[in-house]
Each structure stands twice: as C-alpha cells, then as structure tokens.
Design an enzyme around this catalytic site. Structure first.
Site, PDB file in Angstrom:
ATOM      1  N   MET A  50       7.079  -5.990   3.654  1.00  7.79           N
ATOM      2  CA  MET A  50       5.727  -6.063   3.239  1.00  7.79           C
ATOM      3  C   MET A  50       5.397  -7.181   2.117  1.00  7.79           C
ATOM      4  SD  MET A  50       4.820  -3.624   4.952  1.00  7.79           S
ATOM      5  CE  MET A  50       2.880  -3.037   4.516  1.00  7.79           C
ATOM      6  N   HIS A  57       2.390  -5.146  13.619  1.00 15.22           N
ATOM      7  CA  HIS A  57       1.508  -4.876  12.600  1.00 15.22           C
ATOM      8  C   HIS A  57       0.531  -3.762  13.457  1.00 15.22           C
ATOM      9  CE1 HIS A  57      -1.440  -5.379   9.447  1.00 15.22           C
ATOM     10  NE2 HIS A  57      -2.372  -5.037  10.221  1.00 15.22           N
TER      11      HIS A  57
HETATM   12  C1  GAR Z   1       5.135  -0.449  10.746  1.00 16.54           C
HETATM   13  O1  GAR Z   1       3.944   0.520  11.195  1.00 16.54           O
HETATM   14  C2  GAR Z   1       4.909  -1.753  10.786  1.00 16.54           C
HETATM   15  O2  GAR Z   1       3.799  -2.049  11.914  1.00 16.54           O
HETATM   16  C3  GAR Z   1       3.970  -1.876   9.440  1.00 16.54           C
HETATM   17  O3  GAR Z   1       4.890  -1.217   8.661  1.00 16.54           O
HETATM   18  C4  GAR Z   1       5.283   0.004   9.331  1.00 16.54           C
HETATM   19  C5  GAR Z   1       6.709   0.143   8.942  1.00 16.54           C
HETATM   20  O4  GAR Z   1       7.385   1.348   9.495  1.00 16.54           O
HETATM   21  N1  GAR Z   1       3.880  -3.506   9.013  1.00 16.54           N
HETATM   22  C6  GAR Z   1       2.887  -3.781   8.482  1.00 16.54           C
HETATM   23  O5  GAR Z   1       2.130  -3.371   7.805  1.00 16.54           O
HETATM   24  C7  GAR Z   1       3.227  -5.439   8.142  1.00 16.54           C
HETATM   25  N2  GAR Z   1       1.855  -5.765   7.830  1.00 16.54           N
HETATM   26  P1  GAR Z   1       9.029   1.631   9.630  1.00 16.54           P
HETATM   27  O6  GAR Z   1       9.274   1.132   8.315  1.00 16.54           O
HETATM   28  O7  GAR Z   1       9.139   3.150   9.958  1.00 16.54           O
HETATM   29  O8  GAR Z   1       9.328   0.470  10.542  1.00 16.54           O
END
Ligand code: GAR
Length: 190
Positions: free
Chosen positions: A93, A112
C-alpha cells in the site's frame, strides 16, 4: 521448461495474494521462485505466512529513513542481493518511487481490486460499493509513477454482492488469486 523467474513479492497486509503466489511457485503452477518478501509493516500477517513458507523477509519502515529515495535505495540493495528479476506487488500500500522504477523498468506488476481506471488508490472495494456500481473487478497492471495508472495487462469483472463490501471482497480475492497467477505466467514466458 525455461528457468524459474526470480521474483520479490511486496506486501503490507494479510497476504492472501502472497500465499496464492507462494503456493503456485511451490507446486510448479507458476514458473517462478520468491527470493524475497518485502514489507513496510513488520506486524502484518503476511510476515507470518512468509516465515511459514521459509521465504526470506525484508522489512523496511519508511519512517526509519529521511527520504523516500533512501528508503527505496535500501530495498533495492536487498533486491539485488537476492537476485530479484521482477517485483510483484500484492497489497503493497505505497506508491513506488523513481529509485525502484528506474532499477526495474516495466518489471514491476501490481494487482488492484477494481476495474481500473475506476476506483484507484486505497479502499477500492469500499468506494465501488459506496458508489453503487453493480459490477467491479480486478486489474493486473504494470506499475508506473502514477497511482494505479500503468499499462493494463488483465482484467476480470466481479459482481458486487448484496451491496456488501465484505462479501464483495471475498469474491474479489478469489478472482485475484487465479488472475495474478495466470498473468504472471504469461509475463514470464514472453
Ligand atoms: C488485494 O485485494 C489487492 O488487490 C489490494 O490489496 C489487497 C491485499 O490483499 N491492493 C490494492 O488495493 C493496491 N492498490 P491480500 O493482503 O490478502 O493479498
């Protein structure tokens, strides 16, 4: 079979995408090896997951550095030592800066949870549900200097479930895990 691609996965949260990638590397479904997991959050659950899978973890806290360049120079050093060829962002992030973009041109990929260019940035699922869209989705894209603006590699639509962010997130995660593996495999076999 081509040589395995050496990848570093960047994550800041729960790490379900990291876990899916790690499992795919282990089973051979993805022709890659995770040489480093980079996080900016030492307490994130993804750290536990990486340790369980015996993946080396490198933690860098931005507040320990005077500038963003210094923060990324330290990360770059660790990436080079580990021999990482691609950077795979999985819930990292933070905006990637010029140091890493220059060192890995068109070799940084991100997932994303929306159909970009809709709902870039944080809380994309919450924003989509609040906006009242009926369909959102997942995008895998190359990373550039913007916020979720790089070249789109793959997209998959997901229905918003009962106007509920948690249920929708669950549906999105299930799609993310498969779409990321497929897209990475395509990228690495080019
Ligand atoms: C995921 O949904 C990914 O797409 C999002 O964070 C989440 C992480 O989940 N990424 C963003 O929003 C990037 N802008 P995880 O830690 O369970 O993989």
């Amino acid at each position: 079979m081509n040589q395995k691609m050496k990848i570093a996965v960047f994550a800041s949260g729960s790490g379900s995408n990291f876990a899916a990638i790690e499992e795919a590397c282990r089973t051979g479904e993805l022709n890659a090896e995770i040489v480093l997991m980079v996080t900016n959050k030492p307490d994130a659950f993804v750290v536990e997951r990486a340790e369980k899978g015996s993946i080396p973890v490198a933690t860098f806290r931005p507040k320990d550095f005077e500038t963003k360049d210094a923060y990324e120079e330290s990360i770059l050093h660790a990436l080079q030592e580990a021999g990482a060829e691609w950077l795979v962002l999985a819930g990292y992030m933070r905006l990637v800066g010029p140091v890493l973009l220059t060192a890995y041109p068109s070799r940084i990929v991100n997932i994303h949870p929306s159909l970009l260019p809709s709902f870039p940035g944080k809380d994309a699922i919450g924003k989509a549900v609040a906006h009242g869209v009926k369909v959102t989705g997942v995008t895998v894209h190359l990373v550039d200097e913007g916020m979720d603006t790089g070249q789109i590699l793959a997209q998959h639509a997901v229905r918003v479930v009962d106007g509920n962010p948690d249920k929708t997130a669950e549906a999105i995660h299930a799609v993310e895990h498969d779409l990321y593996k497929e897209t990475l495999n395509e990228l690495f076999s080019r």
